[in-house]
Design an enzyme around this catalytic site. Structure first.
Site, short mmCIF file in Angstrom:
data_model
loop_
_atom_site.label_atom_id
_atom_site.label_comp_id
_atom_site.label_asym_id
_atom_site.label_seq_id
_atom_site.Cartn_x
_atom_site.Cartn_y
_atom_site.Cartn_z
N ASN A 236 64.10 5.07 -19.64
CA ASN A 236 63.12 5.61 -18.70
C ASN A 236 62.76 4.52 -17.70
OD1 ASN A 236 60.96 6.80 -17.38
ND2 ASN A 236 59.55 6.63 -19.11
N HIS B 257 55.32 12.69 -21.06
CA HIS B 257 55.19 11.26 -21.36
C HIS B 257 53.71 10.88 -21.33
CE1 HIS B 257 55.42 6.90 -20.89
NE2 HIS B 257 56.66 6.98 -21.35
N GLY C 163 54.80 -0.59 -23.64
CA GLY C 163 54.61 -1.65 -22.65
C GLY C 163 53.64 -2.72 -23.07
N SER D 101 58.10 -0.20 -26.88
CA SER D 101 58.52 -1.60 -26.93
C SER D 101 59.78 -1.80 -27.78
CB SER D 101 57.38 -2.49 -27.44
OG SER D 101 56.26 -2.44 -26.55
N GLU E 100 52.10 8.61 -20.08
CA GLU E 100 51.56 8.21 -18.78
C GLU E 100 51.23 9.44 -17.93
OE1 GLU E 100 54.03 4.05 -19.03
OE2 GLU E 100 54.79 5.67 -17.77
N LYS F 75 60.94 4.77 -15.14
CA LYS F 75 59.59 4.96 -14.59
C LYS F 75 59.63 4.79 -13.06
CE LYS F 75 57.61 3.70 -18.99
NZ LYS F 75 56.48 3.11 -19.76
N GLU G 168 56.21 8.46 -29.31
CA GLU G 168 55.82 7.24 -28.62
C GLU G 168 54.35 6.92 -28.94
OE1 GLU G 168 58.37 6.45 -24.81
OE2 GLU G 168 56.75 7.83 -24.38
#
Length: 254
Positions: free
Chosen positions: A12, A98, A176, A216, A100, A14, A170
């Site tokens: 991904n 996702h 991250g 990660s 985010e 992003k 996730e």
């Protein structure tokens, strides 16, 4: 590595990589991963790079994914992208929900389920993301959160569609941050998700659904994570932006 289900490793990107940068990355990946047949390898560039990257991966074992999609097929939806547009670029996978997008765009489980149905309606494969916040894990609510997200985000899918759906677990606290769920934490969450799929869709379907881990993932932890019986791949963020690290994740996973 002998797995029941074929691994799927997806990168991904992003909101990173211009067209030129994306082409350079894919060029290196095509060389580094040319002989890999044991895993499905997917790259998910931003929309602006999809056309160029789709041409670049045509003659390779890399597959193309999109980072999002509208639940609508066409119409007056400014700033949105529909399935028909993605299919023009030979996109095969679409990431949905996702963390985010859940956080910044306030996407709900109900919206994600509409998008998943639209993805299947176009004969594409959704990668549906679920995962808990740190506060939710610390409060012992991981399974409750995952069940709510799965039931809501997969609502309306039939058994045939579910088999062609990928779930990405996730843990939001590991995206991250440099923190990674332990292999046992990852396996426990994946096993819970598979058990939930048994309840919702039956054992035969649950055995076929691939559940990726994201959070990660690095070359150094990929092998141990992928060795878990219910971990069927990885959704890789930051480490997918550099050819060597992403290629090493794929190679270490298999």
């Amino acid at each position: 590595m002998n797995k029941k289900r074929k691994l799927i490793i997806a990168g991904n990107w992003k909101m990173n990589k211009t067209v030129a940068e994306g082409l350079a990355l894919v060029s290196d990946l095509k060389i580094d991963l040319a002989n890999v047949k044991e895993a499905d390898i997917v790259v998910c560039p931003p929309f602006t790079a999809l056309e160029s990257v789709s041409k670049a991966v045509l003659d390779s074992n890399l597959r193309l994914g999109a980072q999002n999609m509208s639940e609508h097929n066409f119409g007056a939806f400014t700033g949105e992208i529909c399935a028909g547009m993605l299919k023009e670029f030979s996109v095969r996978y679409v990431m949905l929900g996702h963390s985010e997008r859940r956080q910044y765009q306030k996407e709900s489980d109900a919206l994600i389920s509409k998008k998943a149905l639209a993805v299947h309606g176009a004969s594409l494969k959704p990668i549906v993301c679920v995962g808990e916040l740190l506060a939710e894990r610390e409060a012992g609510q991981t399974e409750k959160v995952l069940e709510t997200q799965v039931r809501g985000s997969l609502a309306g899918l039939n058994k045939d569609q579910m088999v062609e759906t990928i779930i990405a677990y996730e843990p939001v606290w590991a995206i991250g941050t440099g923190k990674t769920a332990t292999t046992q934490q990852a396996q426990d969450a994946h096993a819970f998700l598979r058990g939930l799929l048994v309840k919702l869709f039956g054992e035969a379907v649950a055995k076929k659904v691939r559940v990726q881990y994201g959070g990660s993932v690095k070359p150094s932890n990929a092998r141990e994570l992928m060795s878990q019986p219910d971990v069927d791949g990885a959704l890789v963020g930051g480490a997918s932006l550099e050819a060597r690290s992403f290629a090493d994740i794929v190679k270490n996973s298999i």
